[in-house]
Design a protein around this motif. Structure first.
Motif, PDB file in Angstrom:
ATOM      1  N   SER A   1       0.810  -1.213   0.000  1.00 40.06           N
ATOM      2  CA  SER A   1       0.000   0.000   0.000  1.00 40.06           C
ATOM      3  C   SER A   1       0.847   1.268   0.000  1.00 40.06           C
ATOM      4  CB  SER A   1      -0.949   0.001   1.194  1.00 40.06           C
ATOM      5  OG  SER A   1      -0.239  -0.026   2.414  1.00 40.06           O
ATOM      6  N   ALA A   2       2.064   1.206   0.519  1.00 37.93           N
ATOM      7  CA  ALA A   2       2.922   2.384   0.511  1.00 37.93           C
ATOM      8  C   ALA A   2       3.293   2.809  -0.908  1.00 37.93           C
ATOM      9  CB  ALA A   2       4.186   2.137   1.329  1.00 37.93           C
ATOM     10  N   GLN A   3       3.134   1.899  -1.866  1.00 38.84           N
ATOM     11  CA  GLN A   3       3.468   2.214  -3.254  1.00 38.84           C
ATOM     12  C   GLN A   3       2.263   2.714  -4.044  1.00 38.84           C
ATOM     13  OE1 GLN A   3       6.725   2.005  -4.427  1.00 38.84           O
ATOM     14  NE2 GLN A   3       7.063   1.708  -2.239  1.00 38.84           N
ATOM     15  N   TRP A   4       1.095   2.732  -3.432  1.00 42.48           N
ATOM     16  CA  TRP A   4      -0.096   3.141  -4.154  1.00 42.48           C
ATOM     17  C   TRP A   4      -0.063   4.639  -4.458  1.00 42.48           C
ATOM     18  CZ3 TRP A   4      -4.235   0.512  -0.521  1.00 42.48           C
ATOM     19  CH2 TRP A   4      -4.127  -0.882  -0.649  1.00 42.48           C
ATOM     20  N   ASP A   5      -0.506   4.987  -5.648  1.00 39.18           N
ATOM     21  CA  ASP A   5      -0.609   6.389  -6.038  1.00 39.18           C
ATOM     22  C   ASP A   5      -2.063   6.812  -6.177  1.00 39.18           C
ATOM     23  OD1 ASP A   5       2.158   6.634  -6.181  1.00 39.18           O
ATOM     24  OD2 ASP A   5       2.214   5.945  -8.260  1.00 39.18           O
ATOM     25  N   TYR A   6      -2.961   6.005  -5.624  1.00 41.23           N
ATOM     26  CA  TYR A   6      -4.398   6.270  -5.709  1.00 41.23           C
ATOM     27  C   TYR A   6      -5.031   5.815  -4.404  1.00 41.23           C
ATOM     28  CZ  TYR A   6      -9.224   5.967  -7.520  1.00 41.23           C
ATOM     29  OH  TYR A   6     -10.581   6.120  -7.725  1.00 41.23           O
ATOM     30  N   ILE A   7      -5.760   6.707  -3.755  1.00 45.17           N
ATOM     31  CA  ILE A   7      -6.381   6.414  -2.467  1.00 45.17           C
ATOM     32  C   ILE A   7      -7.856   6.754  -2.539  1.00 45.17           C
ATOM     33  CG2 ILE A   7      -6.471   7.039  -0.024  1.00 45.17           C
ATOM     34  CD1 ILE A   7      -3.519   7.700  -0.191  1.00 45.17           C
ATOM     35  N   SER A   8      -8.700   5.875  -2.021  1.00 41.87           N
ATOM     36  CA  SER A   8     -10.132   6.156  -1.910  1.00 41.87           C
ATOM     37  C   SER A   8     -10.507   6.201  -0.436  1.00 41.87           C
ATOM     38  CB  SER A   8     -10.968   5.069  -2.608  1.00 41.87           C
ATOM     39  OG  SER A   8     -10.796   5.115  -4.002  1.00 41.87           O
ATOM     40  N   VAL A   9     -11.251   7.241  -0.065  1.00 43.99           N
ATOM     41  CA  VAL A   9     -11.770   7.340   1.298  1.00 43.99           C
ATOM     42  C   VAL A   9     -13.264   7.637   1.210  1.00 43.99           C
ATOM     43  CG1 VAL A   9      -9.586   8.119   2.274  1.00 43.99           C
ATOM     44  CG2 VAL A   9     -11.235   9.808   1.473  1.00 43.99           C
ATOM     45  N   PRO A  10     -14.054   7.193   2.179  1.00 38.72           N
ATOM     46  CA  PRO A  10     -15.496   7.430   2.124  1.00 38.72           C
ATOM     47  C   PRO A  10     -15.837   8.881   2.439  1.00 38.72           C
ATOM     48  CG  PRO A  10     -14.921   6.317   4.151  1.00 38.72           C
ATOM     49  CD  PRO A  10     -13.661   6.375   3.332  1.00 38.72           C
ATOM     50  N   ASN A  11     -17.076   9.259   2.148  1.00 39.82           N
ATOM     51  CA  ASN A  11     -17.553  10.568   2.576  1.00 39.82           C
ATOM     52  C   ASN A  11     -17.387  10.698   4.080  1.00 39.82           C
ATOM     53  OD1 ASN A  11     -18.439  11.680   0.078  1.00 39.82           O
ATOM     54  ND2 ASN A  11     -20.262  10.387   0.162  1.00 39.82           N
ATOM     55  N   PRO A  12     -17.121  11.892   4.576  1.00 41.84           N
ATOM     56  CA  PRO A  12     -16.866  12.060   6.013  1.00 41.84           C
ATOM     57  C   PRO A  12     -18.031  11.576   6.871  1.00 41.84           C
ATOM     58  CG  PRO A  12     -16.269  14.043   4.811  1.00 41.84           C
ATOM     59  CD  PRO A  12     -16.981  13.166   3.838  1.00 41.84           C
ATOM     60  N   ALA A  13     -17.696  10.850   7.900  1.00 38.68           N
ATOM     61  CA  ALA A  13     -18.681  10.448   8.907  1.00 38.68           C
ATOM     62  C   ALA A  13     -18.427  11.184  10.214  1.00 38.68           C
ATOM     63  CB  ALA A  13     -18.614   8.939   9.136  1.00 38.68           C
TER      64      ALA A  13
ATOM     65  N   LYS B   1       1.623  14.376  -3.346  1.00 36.65           N
ATOM     66  CA  LYS B   1       2.518  13.382  -3.935  1.00 36.65           C
ATOM     67  C   LYS B   1       2.663  12.208  -2.981  1.00 36.65           C
ATOM     68  CE  LYS B   1       5.451  16.317  -6.858  1.00 36.65           C
ATOM     69  NZ  LYS B   1       6.849  16.725  -7.166  1.00 36.65           N
ATOM     70  N   ASN B   2       2.917  11.038  -3.550  1.00 37.88           N
ATOM     71  CA  ASN B   2       3.292   9.863  -2.774  1.00 37.88           C
ATOM     72  C   ASN B   2       4.754  10.035  -2.372  1.00 37.88           C
ATOM     73  OD1 ASN B   2       4.455   7.266  -2.181  1.00 37.88           O
ATOM     74  ND2 ASN B   2       2.655   6.304  -3.091  1.00 37.88           N
ATOM     75  N   ALA B   3       5.009  10.078  -1.058  1.00 41.14           N
ATOM     76  CA  ALA B   3       6.367  10.338  -0.586  1.00 41.14           C
ATOM     77  C   ALA B   3       7.337   9.233  -0.965  1.00 41.14           C
ATOM     78  CB  ALA B   3       6.356  10.539   0.928  1.00 41.14           C
ATOM     79  N   ASP B   4       6.835   7.994  -1.136  1.00 43.34           N
ATOM     80  CA  ASP B   4       7.716   6.880  -1.488  1.00 43.34           C
ATOM     81  C   ASP B   4       8.054   6.870  -2.965  1.00 43.34           C
ATOM     82  OD1 ASP B   4       7.869   6.048   1.067  1.00 43.34           O
ATOM     83  OD2 ASP B   4       6.651   4.248   0.831  1.00 43.34           O
ATOM     84  N   THR B   5       7.033   7.027  -3.817  1.00 46.48           N
ATOM     85  CA  THR B   5       7.255   6.909  -5.254  1.00 46.48           C
ATOM     86  C   THR B   5       7.606   8.238  -5.906  1.00 46.48           C
ATOM     87  OG1 THR B   5       4.941   7.314  -5.856  1.00 46.48           O
ATOM     88  CG2 THR B   5       5.564   5.036  -5.319  1.00 46.48           C
TER      89      THR B   5
END
Length: 462
Positions: A26-38, A96-100
């Protein structure tokens, strides 16, 4: 320069990277999905504060309540034209992804992914409610009655690439309130707002008939003259184009397509063309009706030569249907530039799109014409939306109550301490309208304005 902490990336749950297997990547992912705020969001930035001329590096961590969502590196800068001179400025975080080292795309709920996060300070509207409320109502209006906000053909255009999964297109912005902290110090309350990029308008930047333009206080809009230096051309992509350049020589076909619709507007206003007899060749009438109605409801005097999107999927020099979309609605619900006191109240302003008092210094032009030429359609559409419960004072009050539930009152008090209610923190001097800087005022405005319009058009209920 402040010390920049080393960030992490990847979706985070309760402070620990989600483990999907022995070799979690997951540290290499350049795409993140998060739900609507709860729960309320808190954004912590480490890095120097930008100025209008600097774009410093930063690291940032996003929290929902006490739960860290993700972290990233990147840069941040001021955002927006009016914000440049405001005390409480808007910010844009480029992630930016700090790793990639790659751009990091963030998808919130059903928003389209974005690699930059816009934080609106709304120095004019300290409640943080007005812009999000207006666009939320307008989206519901546009979805009535068939559930979609555009012709099916505009969705089907993308069938060959993503099977038409663009059905979350918003055709405007959406937002929710967040806390912003910088180097461990509370900076202020902001609205995290969707960027309204081309995917949000189902636009293909490589298709020269997919034209999306936005006026920037376009003084010639109702004279029939298209002056591209008064507009931002967002689509299609134009080689060598810089924001608000003259495109008459660099992109003559696009310039001609825009000139066609603006000339028709001008001819209708001048009375040399019959708008009712010819509109079907130029505009999607329902989108224009809804635009006029939302501006009337919200009292938006900054939306006649400014702050809207005009777009077409089949624009040319000789044909094409244009649609009207809502944008940037913080100067609404009783806030009018240089107008204070009771004269900007809901039952005192009259018809916004006739603008007899020249509030906001904008010419209503074609929108004023609609009040006479398309008055039957405006009245019928108002009744339809009232019957459907979309334009409804009780619903608006509930929406506002849920929205401000994401704001900690102690943080609002601190925001007011940081950015006083005694001067021009935005384009309107807040001190001129102190009584309008409350959620109760907006709730009362909605109820009063709906009743006023009902009375003008004789609506008495379903």
């Amino acid at each position: 320069m402040a010390k920049v902490a080393q960030p992490t990336t990847g979706f985070v749950n309760n402070g620990t990277l989600v483990q999907i297997g022995a070799n979690n990547t997951s540290a290499q992912w350049d795409y993140i999905s998060v739900p609507n705020p709860a729960a309320p969001w808190r954004i912590l930035i480490e890095g120097d504060l930008p100025t209008t001329s600097t774009t410093p590096s930063m690291s940032v961590t996003f929290f929902e309540g006490k739960t860290p969502l993700f972290s990233a590196s990147g840069t941040w800068q001021t955002q927006g034209q009016s914000s440049q001179a405001a005390l409480k400025q808007n910010w844009k975080l480029k992630l930016k992804n700090a790793d990639t080292g790659n751009k990091l795309a963030l998808r919130i709920g059903d928003w389209f992914p974005m690699t930059s996060v816009t934080l609106k300070g709304y120095g004019t509207d300290r409640t943080l409610v007005r812009d999000s409320l207006t666009t939320a109502i307008w989206r519901d209006m546009r979805k009535n009655p068939d559930g979609v906000m555009a012709p099916l053909s505009s969705y089907q255009y993308f069938d060959g690439t993503d099977l038409g999964t663009h059905t979350s297109a918003l055709f405007t912005t959406a937002g929710f309130p967040v806390e912003l902290w910088q180097n461990g110090v509370f900076l202020g309350l902001y609205v995290l707002r969707s960027p309204a990029d081309l995917p949000d308008y189902l636009m293909d930047e490589d298709n020269n008939q997919h034209v999306l333009i936005q006026p920037q206080h376009a003084g010639n809009i109702w004279t029939g003259t298209f002056n591209s230096t008064e507009w931002t051309v967002q689509s299609p992509a134009i080689s060598g184009y810089a924001d608000q350049d003259d495109i008459s020589t660099t992109a003559p076909a696009i310039n001609a397509a825009c000139a066609r619709i603006v000339k028709w507007f001008g001819d209708c206003v001048a009375g040399t063309v019959d708008a009712r007899a010819t509109y079907w060749q130029y505009i999607d009438l329902k989108s224009f009706l809804d635009y006029v109605l939302i501006c009337e409801l919200a009292g938006s005097f900054d939306s006649m030569q400014n702050n809207f999107e005009l777009g077409s999927w089949n624009a040319s020099a000789t044909s094409g249907i244009w649609h009207m979309w809502l944008y940037d609605c913080d100067e609404t619900w009783g806030l009018i530039i240089n107008v204070g006191g009771a004269q900007s109240d809901a039952d005192q302003i009259g018809w916004v799109m006739e603008n007899p008092n020249n509030y906001g210094f904008q010419n209503p032009g074609f929108f004023k014409l609609m009040h006479s030429v398309f008055r039957p359609e405006l009245r019928a559409r108002w009744a339809e939306l009232r019957d459907a419960g979309i334009i409804d004072a009780a619903s608006i009050k509930r929406w506002i109550a849920e929205y401000v539930g994401f704001i900690d009152p102690t943080m609002m008090a601190q925001d007011l301490a940081n950015w006083l209610l005694t001067g021009p923190t935005g384009s309107i001097n807040v001190a001129q309208n102190l009584e309008k800087e409350s959620v109760s005022y907006i709730m009362n405005y909605a109820e009063t304005r709906i009743a006023w319009i009902d009375a003008q058009w004789g609506y008495s209920g379903a």
